[in-house]
Design a protein around this motif. Structure first.
Motif, PDB file in Angstrom:
ATOM      1  N   ARG A 271       0.843  -1.201   0.000  1.00  0.00           N
ATOM      2  CA  ARG A 271       0.000   0.000   0.000  1.00  0.00           C
ATOM      3  C   ARG A 271       0.877   1.249   0.000  1.00  0.00           C
ATOM      4  O   ARG A 271       0.525   2.268  -0.550  1.00  0.00           O
ATOM      5  CB  ARG A 271      -0.887   0.021   1.252  1.00  0.00           C
ATOM      6  CG  ARG A 271      -2.021  -0.972   1.241  1.00  0.00           C
ATOM      7  CD  ARG A 271      -3.211  -0.473   0.426  1.00  0.00           C
ATOM      8  NE  ARG A 271      -4.232  -1.510   0.371  1.00  0.00           N
ATOM      9  CZ  ARG A 271      -5.333  -1.517   1.134  1.00  0.00           C
ATOM     10  NH1 ARG A 271      -5.563  -0.536   1.978  1.00  0.00           N
ATOM     11  NH2 ARG A 271      -6.204  -2.499   1.033  1.00  0.00           N
ATOM     12  N   ASP A 272       2.017   1.141   0.709  1.00  0.00           N
ATOM     13  CA  ASP A 272       2.914   2.293   0.841  1.00  0.00           C
ATOM     14  C   ASP A 272       4.342   1.752   0.670  1.00  0.00           C
ATOM     15  O   ASP A 272       4.899   1.143   1.591  1.00  0.00           O
ATOM     16  CB  ASP A 272       2.714   2.923   2.228  1.00  0.00           C
ATOM     17  CG  ASP A 272       3.662   4.085   2.473  1.00  0.00           C
ATOM     18  OD1 ASP A 272       4.627   4.251   1.704  1.00  0.00           O
ATOM     19  OD2 ASP A 272       3.435   4.816   3.462  1.00  0.00           O
ATOM     20  N   ASP A 282      -4.835  -7.471   0.971  1.00  0.00           N
ATOM     21  CA  ASP A 282      -4.214  -7.482  -0.364  1.00  0.00           C
ATOM     22  C   ASP A 282      -3.451  -8.781  -0.623  1.00  0.00           C
ATOM     23  O   ASP A 282      -2.843  -8.941  -1.695  1.00  0.00           O
ATOM     24  CB  ASP A 282      -3.236  -6.303  -0.505  1.00  0.00           C
ATOM     25  CG  ASP A 282      -3.948  -4.957  -0.370  1.00  0.00           C
ATOM     26  OD1 ASP A 282      -5.184  -4.921  -0.599  1.00  0.00           O
ATOM     27  OD2 ASP A 282      -3.283  -3.959  -0.026  1.00  0.00           O
TER      28      ASP A 282
END
Ligand code: SF4
Length: 305
Positions: A271-272, A282
């Motif tokens: 995500r980051d 995910d």
């Protein structure tokens, strides 16, 4: 002490985990993070404990590797190699302690340092005869190690041993990489021999080629060894066989490409990326009933006991 930071550092085992169940990969590298801390949330603690679980066959390899490492460290420090009977007795009594500590649950006080078997944690424990057979196999492999010509050669020239189960971190392109070589020894002619002790029955040739290519990359890039002076040897202590594998410019180039491709795939799920943040949703699990779940370390935290 500064807080540990969860970084994405590539390794062969991480890449292998990434190519399997995505949720298991997430548990291993994200969900279990910080679980060593007494104040960790239960989910992280459970995932951390389950990450540490081993099986009898994996444990056999760990014990035999530890015996080899200890013996070679001793000779490198100037001691004479002890008799095999002493090594066998130490391995057998250590193995018994491992089994007892797993059986009575005391390993959970120090899961990073002690041994916990999946067989005790999840399953009905093997019979005493099965444990006895596993210990006998350890003894057989330790005896095979003492008889092995390459091991004997290492003991004869200990000053040439340059790497011995040392964790190394180095940069490849835009990602750091971890390697641990069983043994890297100078050949006395400007080259090196990378030795890998194998203790199981089956090995995948493609998997071995990638692993050795990464070792070759480390030897050329970090130790300055010419790429035409590297020899890789596998000694299979279970089967009593030896094999030589090519590690040259082509394998090293392939390894660098494989690392770049694999690290890109790992990052693509984050995500980051800058902070290496991964969210469980995910990373889907395998379909319910998948055979791999029946022996997965994380079947507890995954709800698939
Ligand atoms: S139990 Fe199955 S779905 Fe869950 S992490 Fe393990 S392999 Fe993946």
């Amino acid at each position: 002490m500064a807080d540990l930071v969860n970084e994405l550092v590539w390794s062969h085992s991480r890449a292998r985990a990434f190519s399997g169940c995505a949720r298991a990969y997430w548990f291993a590298y994200y969900g279990s993070w910080g679980g060593w801390d007494a104040g960790a949330p239960d989910a992280a603690r459970d995932a951390y404990v389950q990450k540490k679980l081993t099986s009898r066959s994996m444990w056999t390899g760990t014990v035999v590797h530890a015996v080899a490492e200890h013996a070679l460290r001793q000779v490198r420090e100037g001691f004479v190699l002890g008799p095999v009977e002493m090594a066998v007795a130490g391995a057998r009594s250590g193995a018994r302690r491992d089994i007892e500590g797993s059986q009575d649950g005391s390993w959970l006080q120090r899961p990073a340092r002690r041994v916990g078997f999946r067989e005790h944690y999840y399953e009905s424990p093997p019979s005493e005869a099965d444990w006895g057979a596993a210990i006998d196999e350890i003894e057989r492999q330790v005896r095979g190690l003492w008889d092995n010509r390459l091991f004997q050669r290492l003991c004869a020239v200990p000053a040439r041993i340059k790497e011995l189960e040392d964790l190394r971190r180095f940069r490849v392109g835009d990602v750091d990489v971890f390697v641990v070589l069983d043994v890297l020894v100078e050949d006395g002619r400007g080259g090196v021999v990378i030795l890998d002790w194998k203790t199981g029955e089956a090995h995948n040739d493609a998997d071995i080629a990638v692993q050795l290519g990464v070792y070759g990359l480390y030897a050329t890039q970090e130790l300055g060894v010419p790429d035409d002076r590297i020899t890789a040897m596998h000694v299979n202590l279970r089967l009593g066989t030896e094999s030589r594998h090519p590690v040259g410019a082509a394998e090293i180039h392939q390894a660098a490409a494989r690392i770049a491709e694999s690290a890109t795939a790992m990052r693509s799920r984050l995500r980051d990326v800058a902070h290496n943040v991964a969210v469980a949703e995910d990373y889907p699990g395998l379909p319910v009933g998948a055979p791999a779940c029946s022996y997965c370390n994380f079947r507890g935290v995954c709800g698939r006991r």
